[in-house]
Scaffold this active site. Structure first.
Site, PDB file in Angstrom:
ATOM      1  N   ASP A  14      46.923  43.359  48.260  1.00 18.26           N
ATOM      2  CA  ASP A  14      45.486  43.213  48.507  1.00 18.26           C
ATOM      3  C   ASP A  14      44.741  42.506  47.379  1.00 18.26           C
ATOM      4  O   ASP A  14      43.558  42.748  47.141  1.00 18.26           O
ATOM      5  CB  ASP A  14      44.830  44.592  48.757  1.00 18.26           C
ATOM      6  CG  ASP A  14      45.502  45.321  49.903  1.00 18.26           C
ATOM      7  OD1 ASP A  14      45.911  44.649  50.862  1.00 18.26           O
ATOM      8  OD2 ASP A  14      45.608  46.557  49.836  1.00 18.26           O
ATOM      9  N   LYS A  17      45.348  37.385  48.535  1.00 23.85           N
ATOM     10  CA  LYS A  17      46.294  36.322  48.907  1.00 23.85           C
ATOM     11  C   LYS A  17      45.778  35.531  50.103  1.00 23.85           C
ATOM     12  O   LYS A  17      45.914  34.312  50.158  1.00 23.85           O
ATOM     13  CB  LYS A  17      47.668  36.922  49.248  1.00 23.85           C
ATOM     14  CG  LYS A  17      48.311  37.645  48.088  1.00 23.85           C
ATOM     15  CD  LYS A  17      49.610  38.312  48.505  1.00 23.85           C
ATOM     16  CE  LYS A  17      49.431  39.492  49.429  1.00 23.85           C
ATOM     17  NZ  LYS A  17      48.793  40.658  48.822  1.00 23.85           N
ATOM     18  N   GLY A  41      47.869  42.797  55.390  1.00 23.57           N
ATOM     19  CA  GLY A  41      46.548  42.563  55.970  1.00 23.57           C
ATOM     20  C   GLY A  41      45.847  41.573  55.073  1.00 23.57           C
ATOM     21  O   GLY A  41      45.458  41.910  53.962  1.00 23.57           O
ATOM     22  N   HIS A  42      45.769  40.325  55.523  1.00 20.57           N
ATOM     23  CA  HIS A  42      45.193  39.268  54.699  1.00 20.57           C
ATOM     24  C   HIS A  42      43.872  38.829  55.311  1.00 20.57           C
ATOM     25  O   HIS A  42      43.820  38.390  56.458  1.00 20.57           O
ATOM     26  CB  HIS A  42      46.166  38.085  54.583  1.00 20.57           C
ATOM     27  CG  HIS A  42      47.475  38.458  53.938  1.00 20.57           C
ATOM     28  ND1 HIS A  42      48.518  37.591  53.806  1.00 20.57           N
ATOM     29  CD2 HIS A  42      47.880  39.620  53.360  1.00 20.57           C
ATOM     30  CE1 HIS A  42      49.519  38.212  53.185  1.00 20.57           C
ATOM     31  NE2 HIS A  42      49.151  39.442  52.914  1.00 20.57           N
ATOM     32  N   GLN A 226      52.262  41.783  50.384  1.00 21.27           N
ATOM     33  CA  GLN A 226      52.321  42.906  49.429  1.00 21.27           C
ATOM     34  C   GLN A 226      52.170  42.365  48.003  1.00 21.27           C
ATOM     35  O   GLN A 226      51.539  41.334  47.821  1.00 21.27           O
ATOM     36  CB  GLN A 226      53.618  43.719  49.609  1.00 21.27           C
ATOM     37  CG  GLN A 226      53.681  44.526  50.904  1.00 21.27           C
ATOM     38  CD  GLN A 226      54.071  43.713  52.115  1.00 21.27           C
ATOM     39  OE1 GLN A 226      55.060  43.009  52.119  1.00 21.27           O
ATOM     40  NE2 GLN A 226      53.297  43.813  53.194  1.00 21.27           N
TER      41      GLN A 226
HETATM   42  P1  GDP Z   1      45.379  40.256  50.579  1.00 18.98           P
HETATM   43  O1  GDP Z   1      46.120  41.316  51.312  1.00 18.98           O
HETATM   44  O2  GDP Z   1      45.972  39.958  49.242  1.00 18.98           O
HETATM   45  O3  GDP Z   1      45.175  39.005  51.392  1.00 18.98           O
HETATM   46  O4  GDP Z   1      43.928  40.854  50.296  1.00 18.98           O
HETATM   47  P2  GDP Z   1      42.997  41.655  51.339  1.00 18.98           P
HETATM   48  O5  GDP Z   1      42.456  40.695  52.324  1.00 18.98           O
HETATM   49  O6  GDP Z   1      43.706  42.860  51.848  1.00 18.98           O
HETATM   50  O7  GDP Z   1      41.878  42.194  50.348  1.00 18.98           O
HETATM   51  C1  GDP Z   1      41.078  41.335  49.581  1.00 18.98           C
HETATM   52  C2  GDP Z   1      39.616  41.583  49.941  1.00 18.98           C
HETATM   53  O8  GDP Z   1      38.795  41.029  48.953  1.00 18.98           O
HETATM   54  C3  GDP Z   1      39.187  40.922  51.240  1.00 18.98           C
HETATM   55  O9  GDP Z   1      38.240  41.738  51.870  1.00 18.98           O
HETATM   56  C4  GDP Z   1      38.550  39.620  50.782  1.00 18.98           C
HETATM   57  O10 GDP Z   1      37.598  39.118  51.707  1.00 18.98           O
HETATM   58  C5  GDP Z   1      37.896  40.066  49.514  1.00 18.98           C
HETATM   59  N1  GDP Z   1      37.742  39.037  48.476  1.00 18.98           N
HETATM   60  C6  GDP Z   1      38.632  38.072  48.107  1.00 18.98           C
HETATM   61  N2  GDP Z   1      38.188  37.408  47.019  1.00 18.98           N
HETATM   62  C7  GDP Z   1      36.991  37.967  46.684  1.00 18.98           C
HETATM   63  C8  GDP Z   1      36.062  37.754  45.616  1.00 18.98           C
HETATM   64  O11 GDP Z   1      36.250  36.917  44.732  1.00 18.98           O
HETATM   65  N3  GDP Z   1      34.953  38.548  45.592  1.00 18.98           N
HETATM   66  C9  GDP Z   1      34.729  39.515  46.518  1.00 18.98           C
HETATM   67  N4  GDP Z   1      33.636  40.251  46.411  1.00 18.98           N
HETATM   68  N5  GDP Z   1      35.591  39.742  47.547  1.00 18.98           N
HETATM   69  C10 GDP Z   1      36.702  38.997  47.607  1.00 18.98           C
HETATM   70  P1  IMO Z   2      49.084  42.967  51.701  1.00 16.84           P
HETATM   71  O1  IMO Z   2      50.020  41.852  52.078  1.00 16.84           O
HETATM   72  C1  IMO Z   2      48.758  46.927  49.888  1.00 16.84           C
HETATM   73  C2  IMO Z   2      52.076  49.704  50.574  1.00 16.84           C
HETATM   74  C3  IMO Z   2      51.768  50.945  51.387  1.00 16.84           C
HETATM   75  C4  IMO Z   2      52.736  51.917  50.740  1.00 16.84           C
HETATM   76  C5  IMO Z   2      53.955  51.046  50.455  1.00 16.84           C
HETATM   77  C6  IMO Z   2      55.050  51.125  51.517  1.00 16.84           C
HETATM   78  O2  IMO Z   2      47.866  43.070  52.516  1.00 16.84           O
HETATM   79  O3  IMO Z   2      48.817  42.933  50.231  1.00 16.84           O
HETATM   80  P2  IMO Z   2      55.238  50.102  53.959  1.00 16.84           P
HETATM   81  O4  IMO Z   2      54.408  50.325  55.188  1.00 16.84           O
HETATM   82  O5  IMO Z   2      55.315  48.688  53.529  1.00 16.84           O
HETATM   83  O6  IMO Z   2      56.599  50.734  54.042  1.00 16.84           O
HETATM   84  O7  IMO Z   2      54.477  50.925  52.811  1.00 16.84           O
HETATM   85  O8  IMO Z   2      53.481  49.710  50.385  1.00 16.84           O
HETATM   86  N1  IMO Z   2      51.727  48.418  51.236  1.00 16.84           N
HETATM   87  C7  IMO Z   2      50.673  47.674  50.901  1.00 16.84           C
HETATM   88  N2  IMO Z   2      49.676  47.899  50.012  1.00 16.84           N
HETATM   89  N3  IMO Z   2      48.785  45.771  50.581  1.00 16.84           N
HETATM   90  C8  IMO Z   2      49.783  45.512  51.445  1.00 16.84           C
HETATM   91  O9  IMO Z   2      49.934  44.308  52.045  1.00 16.84           O
HETATM   92  C9  IMO Z   2      50.759  46.503  51.677  1.00 16.84           C
HETATM   93  N4  IMO Z   2      51.853  46.594  52.478  1.00 16.84           N
HETATM   94  C10 IMO Z   2      52.434  47.763  52.181  1.00 16.84           C
HETATM   95  O10 IMO Z   2      50.436  51.343  51.233  1.00 16.84           O
HETATM   96  O11 IMO Z   2      52.239  52.343  49.490  1.00 16.84           O
HETATM   97 MG    MG Z   3      45.835  43.134  52.234  1.00 11.41          MG
END
Ligand code: GDP
Ligand code: IMO
Ligand code: MG
Length: 432
Positions: A14, A17, A41-42, A226
């Site tokens: 999270d 990415k 979840g991106h 991840q």
């Molecule tokens: P990922 O799994 O690595 O793709 O990240 P996620 O989408 O799960 O979580 C990142 C969150 O941060 C999302 O809600 C993005 O919209 C938000 N985000 C990304 N870059 C920024 C930033 O520079 N500032 C803020 N406030 N939010 C951001």
């Molecule tokens: P993105 O790509 C954050 C974590 C789960 C748990 C561990 C194992 O959005 O960054 P799993 O279901 O993979 O067997 O769970 O990994 N986990 C993540 N945490 N972002 C993710 O994906 C994750 N995918 C799995 O919370 O701790």
């Molecule tokens: Mg994510």
């Protein structure tokens, strides 16, 4: 030859990415996912549209971009088609034509979430906190060589035979060991037949597409899922996911050769978060942690779970730089720390025996009693949200970023100041 770029998480997932992959895809012709599944979840924010992709590569919002799902990904086709439908509703009508899936991807079937959830329940207090999507059990079946693969759907006699054997084994465990309800053969077959034909039309040789794309001078983006400390080998085992989230996973999971990677961009928040259980030395279990959670909207994109929050961990980041051969860093969410009086960076771990080290341990057990050693810097106490140039940043924010860079040993290429594509400062173009 143009460069190929890897985008991967350097922390616990999270990191942002999705935003960076989407941003860089304006230059890429092909985006490929190599590991994980719909546990990812991106989040992509384009204007007032917010889309969360789970299995689909983040290039999908760019109309000419080909999106590939490599062999190392575990594919739940029901989830994939749900996502394609969500994308259609968000205005992307040709996702199905642009996504190609390798025939050797493991099939994630309804038995896998059933095992995942029942295993977590059985672990009780020691639960890993998985996403419950069946990712771990699907990888288990893969390495145990009893799993089904997407390409097996071309040979239904073989498929049915293998499925019966798989369910015999898995249902025995579900009933006798985990005391949960079994999953019937008929229900799995019904699910499989609902998508079989549609999915088979999406099957292609991803390794060959990557090879040809490279020879045609196209730019390829490898999108990690991840994060580094969720890596099955190098993460905080057993509190990890079941794939190699580090850069090597992009090679083994896509079918591109190791020399196809030219630039590895590590994504990191300027603080840290973690979802699920496991060690987290810089965690803030106080009002400040809650403040960061609220300001950063740190709630899971897949499960909605509140993310744990904490200070930037330069010990972990340094290891991440080594494990991934990082070429540059994308530092995200600078704006979230805007109103703090001071900011801290962990630069060493103190162990219960009094020793201090700048190397993180490899297993959760060895994190017991670890205390972070912090360096404190003044906060910048002004708004950085949406800033697009380095020179406009407050001096103290620049100093903080430079210090993170110094401690990580990797130069900052991208700095993000908001969720949208254009809320970004680009210091170095990874594709250049
Ligand atoms: P990922 O799994 O690595 O793709 O990240 P996620 O989408 O799960 O979580 C990142 C969150 O941060 C999302 O809600 C993005 O919209 C938000 N985000 C990304 N870059 C920024 C930033 O520079 N500032 C803020 N406030 N939010 C951001
Ligand atoms: P993105 O790509 C954050 C974590 C789960 C748990 C561990 C194992 O959005 O960054 P799993 O279901 O993979 O067997 O769970 O990994 N986990 C993540 N945490 N972002 C993710 O994906 C994750 N995918 C799995 O919370 O701790
Ligand atoms: Mg994510």
């Amino acid at each position: 030859m143009p460069k190929n770029v890897v985008v991967l998480g350097t922390q616990w997932g999270d990191e942002g990415k999705g935003k960076v992959a989407d941003l860089l895809t304006s230059q890429a012709n092909v985006v490929v996912r190599s590991q994980g599944g719909n546990n990812a979840g991106h989040t992509l924010v384009v204007g007032d549209r917010k889309v969360v992709v789970r299995l689909v590569p983040s290039g999908i919002m760019h109309k000419d971009c080909q999106c590939l799902i490599g062999s190392g990904v575990v594919v739940n086709p029901v989830a994939l088609f749900e996502e394609i439908e969500e994308l259609r509703q968000a205005g992307v009508s040709d996702a199905e034509e642009r996504i190609r899936v390798n025939g050797s991807c493991s099939l994630l079937l309804p038995i896998h979430p059933a095992i995942d959830k029942a295993s977590e329940k059985a672990r009780g207090k020691g639960a890993i906190g998985t996403t419950g999507r069946g990712i771990g059990p699907c990888y288990e079946d893969k390495v145990a060589r009893r799993g089904l693969r997407v390409g097996d759907l071309f040979h239904m006699d073989y498929f049915e035979q293998k499925l019966k054997a798989l369910l015999d084994y898995r249902n025995f465990i579900l009933k006798e060991y985990l005391h949960a309800e079994p999953v019937s053969y008929e229900s799995v077959m019904e699910s499989v037949m609902s998508y079989r034909e549609r999915l088979l039309k999406m099957v292609a040789d991803v390794s060959d597409i990557l090879d040809r794309s490279r020879k045609e001078g196209k730019k390829i983006l490898f999108e990690g899922a991840q994060g580094t400390f969720l890596d099955i080998d190098f993460g905080t085992y057993p509190y990890v996911t079941s794939s190699n989230t580090t850069a090597g996973g992009c090679v083994t999971g896509s079918g591109a050769g190791p020399l196809a990677l030219d630039y590895v961009l590590g994504i990191a928040k300027v603080y840290t978060t973690r979802v699920g259980g496991g060690p987290y030395p810089t965690e803030l279990n106080d009002d400040l942690g809650e403040h960061i959670r609220q300001r950063g909207k740190e709630f899971g994109a897949v499960t909605g779970r509140p993310r744990r929050t904490g200070w930037f961990d330069a010990v972990a980041m340094h290891r991440s730089a080594v494990l991934n051969s990082l070429s540059g860093l994308a530092l995200m969410k600078l704006d979230v720390l805007d109103d703090l009086d001071e900011v801290k960076i962990c630069k060493a771990y103190k162990f219960p025996d009094g020793s201090v080290s700048s190397l993180p341990p490899f297993s959760a057990f060895d994190y017991e009693g670890v205390e972070p050693v912090y360096e404190t810097m003044p906060g910048w106490k002004s708004n950085t949200f949406g800033i697009t140039s380095w020179d406009e940043l407050p001096e103290k924010a620049r100093a903080y970023v430079r210090r993170l860079e110094e401690l990580s040993g990797v130069k900052v290429a991208i700095l993000s100041t908001g969720p949208e594509r254009n809320q970004t400062i680009i210091l170095e173009d990874p594709f250049a």
